[in-house]
Design a protein around this motif. Structure first.
Motif, PDB file in Angstrom:
ATOM      1  N   THR A 107       1.687  -5.899  -7.109  1.00  0.00           N
ATOM      2  CA  THR A 107       1.017  -5.059  -8.109  1.00  0.00           C
ATOM      3  C   THR A 107       0.988  -3.581  -7.742  1.00  0.00           C
ATOM      4  O   THR A 107       0.574  -2.754  -8.569  1.00  0.00           O
ATOM      5  CB  THR A 107      -0.433  -5.528  -8.320  1.00  0.00           C
ATOM      6  OG1 THR A 107      -1.151  -5.425  -7.072  1.00  0.00           O
ATOM      7  CG2 THR A 107      -0.479  -6.959  -8.815  1.00  0.00           C
ATOM      8  N   LYS A 108       1.407  -3.231  -6.531  1.00  0.00           N
ATOM      9  CA  LYS A 108       1.346  -1.839  -6.114  1.00  0.00           C
ATOM     10  C   LYS A 108       2.421  -1.002  -6.818  1.00  0.00           C
ATOM     11  O   LYS A 108       3.362  -1.528  -7.392  1.00  0.00           O
ATOM     12  CB  LYS A 108       1.512  -1.731  -4.590  1.00  0.00           C
ATOM     13  CG  LYS A 108       0.396  -2.401  -3.802  1.00  0.00           C
ATOM     14  CD  LYS A 108      -0.953  -1.763  -4.090  1.00  0.00           C
ATOM     15  CE  LYS A 108      -2.044  -2.233  -3.136  1.00  0.00           C
ATOM     16  NZ  LYS A 108      -2.478  -3.624  -3.384  1.00  0.00           N
ATOM     17  N   ASN A 109       2.268   0.323  -6.752  1.00  0.00           N
ATOM     18  CA  ASN A 109       3.240   1.209  -7.418  1.00  0.00           C
ATOM     19  C   ASN A 109       4.664   0.971  -6.921  1.00  0.00           C
ATOM     20  O   ASN A 109       5.617   1.074  -7.689  1.00  0.00           O
ATOM     21  CB  ASN A 109       2.850   2.667  -7.203  1.00  0.00           C
ATOM     22  CG  ASN A 109       1.603   3.052  -7.971  1.00  0.00           C
ATOM     23  OD1 ASN A 109       0.752   2.204  -8.254  1.00  0.00           O
ATOM     24  ND2 ASN A 109       1.481   4.324  -8.321  1.00  0.00           N
ATOM     25  N   LEU A 110       4.805   0.696  -5.640  1.00  0.00           N
ATOM     26  CA  LEU A 110       6.073   0.219  -5.079  1.00  0.00           C
ATOM     27  C   LEU A 110       5.802  -1.193  -4.580  1.00  0.00           C
ATOM     28  O   LEU A 110       5.287  -1.393  -3.485  1.00  0.00           O
ATOM     29  CB  LEU A 110       6.554   1.119  -3.942  1.00  0.00           C
ATOM     30  CG  LEU A 110       7.888   0.705  -3.305  1.00  0.00           C
ATOM     31  CD1 LEU A 110       9.029   0.766  -4.313  1.00  0.00           C
ATOM     32  CD2 LEU A 110       8.206   1.585  -2.093  1.00  0.00           C
ATOM     33  N   GLY A 111       6.137  -2.176  -5.408  1.00  0.00           N
ATOM     34  CA  GLY A 111       5.767  -3.547  -5.108  1.00  0.00           C
ATOM     35  C   GLY A 111       6.963  -4.432  -4.827  1.00  0.00           C
ATOM     36  O   GLY A 111       7.997  -4.352  -5.494  1.00  0.00           O
ATOM     37  N   ALA A 112       6.806  -5.296  -3.826  1.00  0.00           N
ATOM     38  CA  ALA A 112       7.819  -6.304  -3.525  1.00  0.00           C
ATOM     39  C   ALA A 112       7.598  -7.517  -4.431  1.00  0.00           C
ATOM     40  O   ALA A 112       6.752  -7.490  -5.331  1.00  0.00           O
ATOM     41  CB  ALA A 112       7.724  -6.695  -2.056  1.00  0.00           C
ATOM     42  N   TYR A 113       8.342  -8.583  -4.185  1.00  0.00           N
ATOM     43  CA  TYR A 113       8.143  -9.838  -4.913  1.00  0.00           C
ATOM     44  C   TYR A 113       7.500 -10.868  -3.994  1.00  0.00           C
ATOM     45  O   TYR A 113       7.828 -12.059  -3.992  1.00  0.00           O
ATOM     46  CB  TYR A 113       9.474 -10.339  -5.482  1.00  0.00           C
ATOM     47  CG  TYR A 113      10.015  -9.424  -6.565  1.00  0.00           C
ATOM     48  CD1 TYR A 113       9.161  -8.604  -7.318  1.00  0.00           C
ATOM     49  CD2 TYR A 113      11.368  -9.351  -6.836  1.00  0.00           C
ATOM     50  CE1 TYR A 113       9.640  -7.757  -8.292  1.00  0.00           C
ATOM     51  CE2 TYR A 113      11.861  -8.508  -7.828  1.00  0.00           C
ATOM     52  CZ  TYR A 113      10.992  -7.715  -8.550  1.00  0.00           C
ATOM     53  OH  TYR A 113      11.462  -6.868  -9.524  1.00  0.00           O
ATOM     54  N   GLY A 114       6.582 -10.372  -3.200  1.00  0.00           N
ATOM     55  CA  GLY A 114       5.819 -11.146  -2.229  1.00  0.00           C
ATOM     56  C   GLY A 114       5.037 -10.140  -1.408  1.00  0.00           C
ATOM     57  O   GLY A 114       4.848  -9.001  -1.832  1.00  0.00           O
ATOM     58  N   ASP A 115       4.607 -10.533  -0.239  1.00  0.00           N
ATOM     59  CA  ASP A 115       3.843  -9.618   0.607  1.00  0.00           C
ATOM     60  C   ASP A 115       4.755  -8.693   1.393  1.00  0.00           C
ATOM     61  O   ASP A 115       5.914  -9.018   1.674  1.00  0.00           O
ATOM     62  CB  ASP A 115       2.963 -10.412   1.579  1.00  0.00           C
ATOM     63  CG  ASP A 115       1.687 -10.923   0.920  1.00  0.00           C
ATOM     64  OD1 ASP A 115       1.005 -10.112   0.267  1.00  0.00           O
ATOM     65  OD2 ASP A 115       1.389 -12.113   1.064  1.00  0.00           O
ATOM     66  N   GLY A 116       4.206  -7.552   1.780  1.00  0.00           N
ATOM     67  CA  GLY A 116       4.923  -6.593   2.612  1.00  0.00           C
ATOM     68  C   GLY A 116       4.041  -5.400   2.881  1.00  0.00           C
ATOM     69  O   GLY A 116       3.116  -5.109   2.117  1.00  0.00           O
ATOM     70  N   GLY A 117       4.309  -4.707   3.972  1.00  0.00           N
ATOM     71  CA  GLY A 117       3.524  -3.520   4.299  1.00  0.00           C
ATOM     72  C   GLY A 117       4.261  -2.642   5.292  1.00  0.00           C
ATOM     73  O   GLY A 117       5.327  -3.012   5.805  1.00  0.00           O
ATOM     74  N   MET A 118       3.692  -1.464   5.564  1.00  0.00           N
ATOM     75  CA  MET A 118       4.313  -0.537   6.508  1.00  0.00           C
ATOM     76  C   MET A 118       3.269   0.413   7.063  1.00  0.00           C
ATOM     77  O   MET A 118       2.305   0.762   6.381  1.00  0.00           O
ATOM     78  CB  MET A 118       5.433   0.268   5.834  1.00  0.00           C
ATOM     79  CG  MET A 118       6.271   1.094   6.806  1.00  0.00           C
ATOM     80  SD  MET A 118       7.692   1.916   6.019  1.00  0.00           S
ATOM     81  CE  MET A 118       8.713   0.508   5.608  1.00  0.00           C
ATOM     82  N   VAL A 119       3.483   0.804   8.311  1.00  0.00           N
ATOM     83  CA  VAL A 119       2.721   1.892   8.924  1.00  0.00           C
ATOM     84  C   VAL A 119       3.670   3.058   9.112  1.00  0.00           C
ATOM     85  O   VAL A 119       4.819   2.877   9.523  1.00  0.00           O
ATOM     86  CB  VAL A 119       2.130   1.494  10.292  1.00  0.00           C
ATOM     87  CG1 VAL A 119       1.175   2.578  10.788  1.00  0.00           C
ATOM     88  CG2 VAL A 119       1.433   0.145  10.221  1.00  0.00           C
ATOM     89  N   VAL A 120       3.214   4.265   8.789  1.00  0.00           N
ATOM     90  CA  VAL A 120       4.003   5.467   9.053  1.00  0.00           C
ATOM     91  C   VAL A 120       3.208   6.396   9.964  1.00  0.00           C
ATOM     92  O   VAL A 120       1.978   6.461   9.883  1.00  0.00           O
ATOM     93  CB  VAL A 120       4.401   6.198   7.750  1.00  0.00           C
ATOM     94  CG1 VAL A 120       5.332   5.346   6.911  1.00  0.00           C
ATOM     95  CG2 VAL A 120       3.176   6.600   6.930  1.00  0.00           C
ATOM     96  N   THR A 121       3.919   7.087  10.848  1.00  0.00           N
ATOM     97  CA  THR A 121       3.251   7.981  11.789  1.00  0.00           C
ATOM     98  C   THR A 121       4.234   9.005  12.322  1.00  0.00           C
ATOM     99  O   THR A 121       5.445   8.771  12.342  1.00  0.00           O
ATOM    100  CB  THR A 121       2.633   7.185  12.957  1.00  0.00           C
ATOM    101  OG1 THR A 121       1.944   8.077  13.850  1.00  0.00           O
ATOM    102  CG2 THR A 121       3.696   6.430  13.746  1.00  0.00           C
TER     103      THR A 121
ATOM    104  N   ALA B 186       4.151  -7.348   7.865  1.00  0.00           N
ATOM    105  CA  ALA B 186       4.102  -8.438   6.900  1.00  0.00           C
ATOM    106  C   ALA B 186       3.313  -8.121   5.648  1.00  0.00           C
ATOM    107  O   ALA B 186       3.594  -8.655   4.574  1.00  0.00           O
ATOM    108  CB  ALA B 186       3.541  -9.697   7.557  1.00  0.00           C
ATOM    109  N   ASN B 187       2.308  -7.263   5.757  1.00  0.00           N
ATOM    110  CA  ASN B 187       1.462  -6.947   4.604  1.00  0.00           C
ATOM    111  C   ASN B 187       0.605  -5.727   4.920  1.00  0.00           C
ATOM    112  O   ASN B 187       0.558  -5.260   6.066  1.00  0.00           O
ATOM    113  CB  ASN B 187       0.581  -8.148   4.220  1.00  0.00           C
ATOM    114  CG  ASN B 187      -0.234  -8.670   5.395  1.00  0.00           C
ATOM    115  OD1 ASN B 187      -1.133  -8.003   5.887  1.00  0.00           O
ATOM    116  ND2 ASN B 187       0.113  -9.864   5.870  1.00  0.00           N
ATOM    117  N   GLY B 188      -0.088  -5.221   3.909  1.00  0.00           N
ATOM    118  CA  GLY B 188      -0.901  -4.026   4.095  1.00  0.00           C
ATOM    119  C   GLY B 188      -2.109  -4.248   4.975  1.00  0.00           C
ATOM    120  O   GLY B 188      -2.562  -3.321   5.665  1.00  0.00           O
TER     121      GLY B 188
END
Length: 371
Positions: free
Chosen positions: A185-199, A58-60
Motif C-alpha cells: 500500500t505504500k507509495n512505492l509498494g512491492a507485491y509482498g513485504d520489503g524494506g530498506m535502511v538508508v544512511t 525484509a520489511n519496514g
C-alpha cells in the motif's frame, strides 16, 4: 459510485509487461537472495535519498529494529517515539530491548512535537525515532539540534514518506539513518513485504549488512547476534520496474490532495479541517487525512454510500495494552488522544479520478447537512 481506499490493480495493469519480464528474469537466472536486483535498488534508493548506502531488508519494521540495533540501542536504553503512529515504530524499540518513551504530536501536522521531545530526555535516552506521518516530514531542524546536544541517534521512520523533503533535503539526509517500507500500500509498494535502511554512515551501513544475515561475516562466522532479514530478490525486481515512476505518482497524489482541499474548503469550511502543509515541507500524501467531529458516524455513512475510508490510528500507542506496564494513562498525551478521535483518511492513490473525489466530498457534505 464505488470509491476504494486505493486500487493497486490499475497501477499493475500499466506496468504488467515490464513486471512480468522482471519476474521471469529472476526466475531464469536463479539468483533469489541478495542478487543484482537488490543491489540495484539499494543503490538507486540511496542515491534518490541523497545518501551513500542502502541496505535492503525484509520489511519496514525490521528496518527500524536493525537501524536501532546497529546504533547500539539495547536493554536499559530509552528511545523517544511518537504515540500517534503505526505500532512498528515502538514495537521495534521494544524488540531491541529498549523502552519506548511516548511524546505528544503537533496538532497541525500530526508529527512528533520537538518541544515535547526535549522534555522527555533523560540520562537513559539513546535515540529519537521521528515518524514522517502521512507523507510529510517531521520538523527535523529542532530534532537534529536536540540530538546533537545530547549525542543521540536519529532514526527517521519514513515508511510513509519516500520522496518527501524538508527544506529541500531528502529523507535520510537529516538523521543518522532512515527507514522505508515497501509494503504493497505504500507509495512505492512491492507485491509482498520489503524494506530498506538508508544512511550516509559507512560504518553503520556495514553493521546493518551484517546484522541482516544472522550477524555473519564472512559466511558462517558470527561475531554479533543478527537476524534473517533480507529484501527478496523478486520483490526488488518488481520495485526496480516501479521506482522510475515514483515521482510522477507522488505528483499525482499531490494534485489529488489539492483537489480534495479545494472541494472541501468550498463546501465544508466549518466542518472539515483539511491537511496542514508546513512551509518547510514537500508533502507526498501517502494519506489524505482530515479532522472531523462525529468521525465514526461519518465513516459509517461513507461506507453505506460506497466510499472507503480508514482511521489511522484509533488507539494511540501509549494506550495499547501491550505497553500497559509503562504506566501511561488517558490524558497524558492530549493532542495525540484528540487526533485519534478526529482523524479520518480519505481515498488516495495516483489514479483517483476527480469525479470520484467530488462524489466523496458530496457525501461528506450530505452527512453534515443531516447532522
Amino acid at each position: 459510485m464505488k470509491v476504494p481506499m486505493l486500487d493497486l490493480t490499475q497501477q499493475y495493469q500499466t506496468l504488467k509487461p515490464q513486471i512480468q519480464e522482471a519476474i521471469e528474469d529472476v526466475m531464469s537466472n536463479g539468483r533469489f537472495i541478495l542478487g543484482q536486483d537488490v543491489k540495484k535498488l539499494e543503490e538507486d534508493v540511496a542515491k534518490y535519498s541523497n545518501v551513500g548506502h542502502g541496505i535492503g531488508v525484509a520489511n519496514g519494521s525490521d528496518a527500524i529494529h536493525i537501524a536501532l540495533t546497529a546504533c547500539g540501542v539495547g536493554p536499559g536504553d530509552e528511545v523517544i517515539v511518537p504515540s500517534f503512529t503505526f505500532f512498528a515504530t515502538a514495537g521495534a524499540v521494544a524488540r531491541a530491548g529498549a523502552t519506548p518513551v511516548f511524546v505528544d504530536c503537533d496538532e497541525k501536522t500530526f508529527n512528533i512535537d520537538p518541544v515535547k521531545i526535549k522534555e522527555a530526555i533523560t540520562e537513559k535516552t539513546k535515540a529519537i525515532v521521528p515518524v514522517h506521518l502521512y507523507g510529510q516530514m517531521a520538523d527535523m531542524d529542532p530534532i537534529s539540534e536536540i540530538a546533537k546536544e545530547h549525542n543521540l541517534a536519529v532514526i527517521e521512520d519514513a515508511a510513509q514518506a519516500i520522496g518527501s523533503k524538508y527544506k529541500g533535503k531528502s529523507v535520510g539526509e537529516l538523521g543518522t539513518a532512515a527507514t522505508y517500507s515497501f509494503f504493497p500500500t505504500k507509495n512505492l509498494g512491492a507485491y509482498g513485504d520489503g524494506g530498506m535502511v538508508v544512511t550516509n554512515n559507512e560504518e553503520l551501513a556495514e553493521k546493518m549488512r551484517v546484522i541482516r544475515v544472522h550477524g555473519s561475516k564472512p559466511k558462517y562466522y558470527h561475531h554479533v547476534l543478527g537476524y534473517n532479514s533480507r529484501l527478496d530478490e523478486l520483490q526488488a525486481a518488481i520495485l526496480n520496474v516501479k521506482f522510475p515512476h515514483l515521482d510522477e505518482w507522488s505528483n499525482m497524489r499531490r494534485e489529488n490532495a489539492q483537489n480534495y482541499t479545494e472541494l472541501l474548503n468550498e463546501k465544508l469550511p466549518n466542518e472539515v479541517v483539511t491537511p496542514f502543509i508546513a512551509d518547510y515541507s514537500h508533502h507526498i500524501f501517502h494519506q489524505y487525512t482530515i479532522r472531523v467531529q462525529k468521525r465514526d458516524e461519518l465513516q459509517a455513512f461513507l461506507k453505506d454510500n460506497g466510499v472507503a475510508s480508514m482511521i489511522y490510528y484509533p488507539q494511540p500507542l501509549h494506550m495499547q495494552p501491550v505497553f500497559k506496564e509503562l504506566g501511561y494513562k488517558e490524558g497524558d498525551l492530549p493532542v495525540t488522544e484528540k487526533a485519534a478521535k478526529e482523524a479520518l483518511s480519505l481515498p488516495m492513490f495516483p489514479e483517483l479520478k476527480l469525479e470520484q473525489q467530488k462524489y466523496v466530498v458530496d457525501k461528506i457534505a450530505e452527512f453534515y447537512s443531516k447532522n
